[in-house]
Design a protein around this motif. Structure first.
Motif, PDB file in Angstrom:
ATOM      1  N   LYS A   6      22.220  43.161  28.111  1.00 12.29           N
ATOM      2  CA  LYS A   6      22.343  42.619  26.756  1.00 12.29           C
ATOM      3  C   LYS A   6      22.099  43.725  25.724  1.00 12.29           C
ATOM      4  O   LYS A   6      22.777  43.790  24.704  1.00 12.29           O
ATOM      5  CB  LYS A   6      21.320  41.471  26.584  1.00 12.29           C
ATOM      6  N   GLU A   9      25.148  45.770  25.487  1.00  7.69           N
ATOM      7  CA  GLU A   9      26.185  45.013  24.781  1.00  7.69           C
ATOM      8  C   GLU A   9      25.968  45.105  23.267  1.00  7.69           C
ATOM      9  O   GLU A   9      26.914  45.285  22.504  1.00  7.69           O
ATOM     10  CB  GLU A   9      26.170  43.550  25.225  1.00  7.69           C
ATOM     11  N   GLU A  13      28.432  46.481  20.322  1.00  9.73           N
ATOM     12  CA  GLU A  13      28.766  45.718  19.112  1.00  9.73           C
ATOM     13  C   GLU A  13      28.515  46.549  17.860  1.00  9.73           C
ATOM     14  O   GLU A  13      29.322  46.533  16.928  1.00  9.73           O
ATOM     15  CB  GLU A  13      27.932  44.427  19.050  1.00  9.73           C
ATOM     16  N   ARG A 131      28.606  52.777  28.290  1.00 10.61           N
ATOM     17  CA  ARG A 131      28.838  52.269  29.655  1.00 10.61           C
ATOM     18  C   ARG A 131      28.217  53.218  30.684  1.00 10.61           C
ATOM     19  O   ARG A 131      27.517  52.778  31.596  1.00 10.61           O
ATOM     20  CB  ARG A 131      30.337  52.125  29.926  1.00 10.61           C
ATOM     21  N   GLN A 158      29.911  43.762  35.372  1.00  9.97           N
ATOM     22  CA  GLN A 158      29.724  43.164  34.050  1.00  9.97           C
ATOM     23  C   GLN A 158      29.782  44.213  32.949  1.00  9.97           C
ATOM     24  O   GLN A 158      30.338  43.960  31.878  1.00  9.97           O
ATOM     25  CB  GLN A 158      28.396  42.403  33.999  1.00  9.97           C
ATOM     26  N   THR A 159      29.223  45.389  33.226  1.00 13.06           N
ATOM     27  CA  THR A 159      29.267  46.475  32.242  1.00 13.06           C
ATOM     28  C   THR A 159      30.720  46.898  31.996  1.00 13.06           C
ATOM     29  O   THR A 159      31.112  47.128  30.855  1.00 13.06           O
ATOM     30  CB  THR A 159      28.434  47.685  32.727  1.00 13.06           C
ATOM     31  N   LYS A 161      33.386  45.021  32.378  1.00  9.88           N
ATOM     32  CA  LYS A 161      34.056  43.947  31.630  1.00  9.88           C
ATOM     33  C   LYS A 161      33.708  44.024  30.140  1.00  9.88           C
ATOM     34  O   LYS A 161      34.577  43.824  29.287  1.00  9.88           O
ATOM     35  CB  LYS A 161      33.679  42.577  32.202  1.00  9.88           C
ATOM     36  N   LEU A 162      32.439  44.297  29.844  1.00 12.17           N
ATOM     37  CA  LEU A 162      32.028  44.471  28.441  1.00 12.17           C
ATOM     38  C   LEU A 162      32.782  45.632  27.809  1.00 12.17           C
ATOM     39  O   LEU A 162      33.291  45.524  26.692  1.00 12.17           O
ATOM     40  CB  LEU A 162      30.517  44.776  28.351  1.00 12.17           C
ATOM     41  N   THR A 163      32.839  46.738  28.538  1.00 13.09           N
ATOM     42  CA  THR A 163      33.532  47.925  28.039  1.00 13.09           C
ATOM     43  C   THR A 163      34.988  47.614  27.744  1.00 13.09           C
ATOM     44  O   THR A 163      35.499  47.948  26.669  1.00 13.09           O
ATOM     45  CB  THR A 163      33.424  49.074  29.071  1.00 13.09           C
ATOM     46  N   ARG A 165      36.327  44.738  27.104  1.00  9.24           N
ATOM     47  CA  ARG A 165      36.420  43.812  25.967  1.00  9.24           C
ATOM     48  C   ARG A 165      36.276  44.560  24.636  1.00  9.24           C
ATOM     49  O   ARG A 165      37.064  44.335  23.712  1.00  9.24           O
ATOM     50  CB  ARG A 165      35.338  42.741  26.099  1.00  9.24           C
TER      51      ARG A 165
END
Length: 184
Positions: A6, A9, A13, A131, A158-159, A161-163, A165
């Motif tokens: 989090k 993330e 952001e 990342r 998950q990292t 996927k965040l990257t 996105r």
């Protein structure tokens, strides 16, 4: 460890928000009060943001009007505008300052799009660095036996996927700003 994810993330952001802020300050041939966000005026010996010393309005599509609350600082505002990097000469009648935004030439539009793409690429690099930091952190945690190998794989996925996105988000911002600049 998912709390750590989090945290990364949130860093991503923030990177996107910084890019959005930079894009707001790029002028696209029409008046946008945000181009003056970084301009400060020497107001009684204090560097004060321009929007705190007067009203900034957009009476026409390509005109910004600055009406200082204290008429004595009109010259100081003009000086600050000349010193800034907005590239527009202020017109003053002693009480009100007008900034007239010229139409952008095709050459200037191309320059701005290159700059936009460069800023977008820098933001993508920042996202990828976040990342990398996240994955390094998770690998160290796995080596220290704080998480399992399966957890590590899950966190890495998950990292990524965040990257993906956030990079897609940056690409969309770049594309939208480029369209705005290239629209005559």
């Amino acid at each position: 460890m998912y709390d750590e994810l989090k945290k990364y993330e949130e860093k991503m952001e923030k990177t996107v928000h910084v890019l959005e802020g930079e894009f707001i300050s790029i002028r696209a041939g029409r008046a946008n009060p945000h181009v003056l966000d970084k301009v400060t005026v020497d107001y009684y010996g204090q560097a004060t943001p321009l929007n705190q010393v007067g009203n900034i309005t957009v009476p026409e599509a390509r005109v910004l009007m600055i009406q200082p609350w204290d008429v004595k600082i009109v010259k100081d505002i003009e000086r600050a505008l000349h010193a800034s990097d907005i590239g527009i000469t202020p017109n003053s009648d002693g009480k009100i300052i007008r900034l007239i935004f010229p139409e952008l030439t095709e050459e200037r539009r191309m320059e701005l799009t290159k700059d936009i793409k460069k800023k977008g690429e820098e933001s993508k690099i920042a996202i990828r660095n976040i990342r990398r930091d996240a994955i390094d952190h998770f690998k160290k945690a796995e080596k220290a036996r704080e998480i399992t190998e399966d957890d590590l794989k899950d966190l890495e996925d998950q990292t990524q996927k965040l990257t993906d996105r956030f990079i897609l988000d940056i690409d969309n911002h770049v594309e939208n700003k480029t369209k705005e600049i290239m629209t005559v």
